[in-house]
Scaffold this active site. Structure first.
Site, mmCIF file in Angstrom:
data_model
loop_
_atom_site.group_PDB
_atom_site.id
_atom_site.type_symbol
_atom_site.label_atom_id
_atom_site.label_comp_id
_atom_site.label_asym_id
_atom_site.label_seq_id
_atom_site.Cartn_x
_atom_site.Cartn_y
_atom_site.Cartn_z
ATOM 1 C CD1 TRP A 29 -3.216 1.253 1.028
ATOM 2 C CD2 TRP A 29 -1.614 2.265 2.185
ATOM 3 N NE1 TRP A 29 -3.764 2.019 1.308
ATOM 4 C CE2 TRP A 29 -2.834 2.961 1.901
ATOM 5 C CE3 TRP A 29 -0.582 2.949 2.616
ATOM 6 C CZ2 TRP A 29 -2.882 4.245 2.698
ATOM 7 C CZ3 TRP A 29 -0.733 4.170 3.187
ATOM 8 C CH2 TRP A 29 -1.862 5.052 3.316
ATOM 9 C CB SER A 96 4.029 -3.438 2.973
ATOM 10 O OG SER A 96 3.574 -2.433 3.779
ATOM 11 C CG ASP A 225 9.412 -0.735 8.154
ATOM 12 O OD1 ASP A 225 8.843 0.248 8.323
ATOM 13 O OD2 ASP A 225 9.191 -1.847 7.481
ATOM 14 C CG HIS A 254 7.803 0.070 4.950
ATOM 15 N ND1 HIS A 254 7.562 -1.011 5.647
ATOM 16 C CD2 HIS A 254 6.772 0.205 3.841
ATOM 17 C CE1 HIS A 254 6.694 -1.803 5.198
ATOM 18 N NE2 HIS A 254 5.818 -0.924 4.159
#
Length: 302
Positions: A29, A96, A225, A254
């Site tokens: 996302w 993710s 992250d 991330h």
């Protein structure tokens, strides 16, 4: 071949590069399958069939009003696999929120056809901070994300991607053009899908799905992250899955698919080929020898 009609009539955009063993890449996302392009290209060159697709509501896929929850996401994944003929010896790679599709597919579809799994910066098993998940993200953070999206989505994503890729005053792990590319992918998605998908990854509990992941699993996560904290996710998955190996990318944010594209490609290929990643399936011969040596009583030399 680049459009798949799912069981509820939604059309998804799909890319299939290369020939060989199928590797399905599921994006995070608020991106699209284009985020996987450099790694998909490497996989295709290495003799794999790299399959990537735009999640419903994102990229070039349809933007239906509903269906933005993980049961439907997992069904969409199953429909993509069936359409491209990925029915056996499949590797699923989820980045993710894409890790959620992997986990839910393994439980909802009994892991049909899957022989390996990779979770990259994944939200699995549970994101919110609760009494039984103390290392999670406070719910207020997700509330602020929703407020930012509703107020000015374009502005929100400008700041979001700097944290996503670890960009600061001195740190420049990706170019401005990469930030712009991520922003453009995010803005391709509809506002409603963006909001509802965020609610899905922020609230779905995958702890009950983990026992269904019974295949060798690679976990890759950056220690810095700030989007998906490593302690609540990767560390917890590694603790719960006996056939998993955790590879920590020290100091990485991330978006490791961009900040460490070559390293991630190499690690994925080594894992898929079984040539460079050792899974936690019991102690190695050297570990047993080391333990025996440590327990020996050595007489001093006279």
């Amino acid at each position: 071949m680049n459009r798949v009609e799912t069981r509820d009539g939604t059309h998804l955009f799909v890319k299939v590069w290369g020939q060989g063993r199928p590797v399905v890449l599921i994006h995070g996302w608020p991106l699209s399958s284009d985020s996987w392009d450099p790694i998909a290209n490497r996989l295709a060159d290495a003799g794999f069939q790299a399959i990537s697709y735009d999640r419903r509501g994102f990229g070039r896929s349809d933007q239906p009003s509903g269906g933005y929850h993980y049961d439907t996401f997992a069904d969409d994944l199953a429909d993509v696999m069936a359409h491209v003929g990925a029915s056996r010896d499949v590797a699923l790679v989820g980045f993710s929120m894409g890790g959620g599709e992997v986990a839910r597919y393994m439980s909802r579809h009994q892991g049909k056809g899957v022989s390996q799994v990779a979770l990259i910066s994944s939200v699995v098993p549970y994101m919110p901070k609760t009494s039984d998940n103390p290392d999670g993200v406070p719910l207020e953070v997700f509330d602020e994300i929703e407020k930012g999206l509703l107020a000015d989505r374009a502005h929100f994503f400008t700041g979001f991607f700097k944290q996503f890729f670890g960009v600061g005053l001195l740190e420049k792990p990706v170019s401005q053009e990469m930030l712009d590319h991520a922003w453009s992918m995010a803005m391709q998605a509809g506002l409603r899908p963006t909001l509802q998908a965020a609610r899905a990854f922020a609230t779905t509990d995958f702890r009950g799905d983990l026992p269904s992941i019974h295949v060798p699993t690679l976990i890759v996560h950056g220690t810095a992250d700030k989007t998906v904290p490593i302690a609540a996710t990767a560390h917890e998955v590694a603790r719960r899955l006996p056939r998993a190996v955790l590879v920590e990318y020290d100091g990485e944010p991330h978006g490791v698919f961009a900040t460490q594209a070559r390293r991630l490609s190499n690690d994925l290929i080594a894992f898929l080929e079984g040539s460079g990643i050792v899974l936690n399936e019991g102690p190695t011969r050297q570990e047993l020898l080391d333990e025996a040596t440590a327990n020996m009583v050595v007489a001093p030399t006279l």
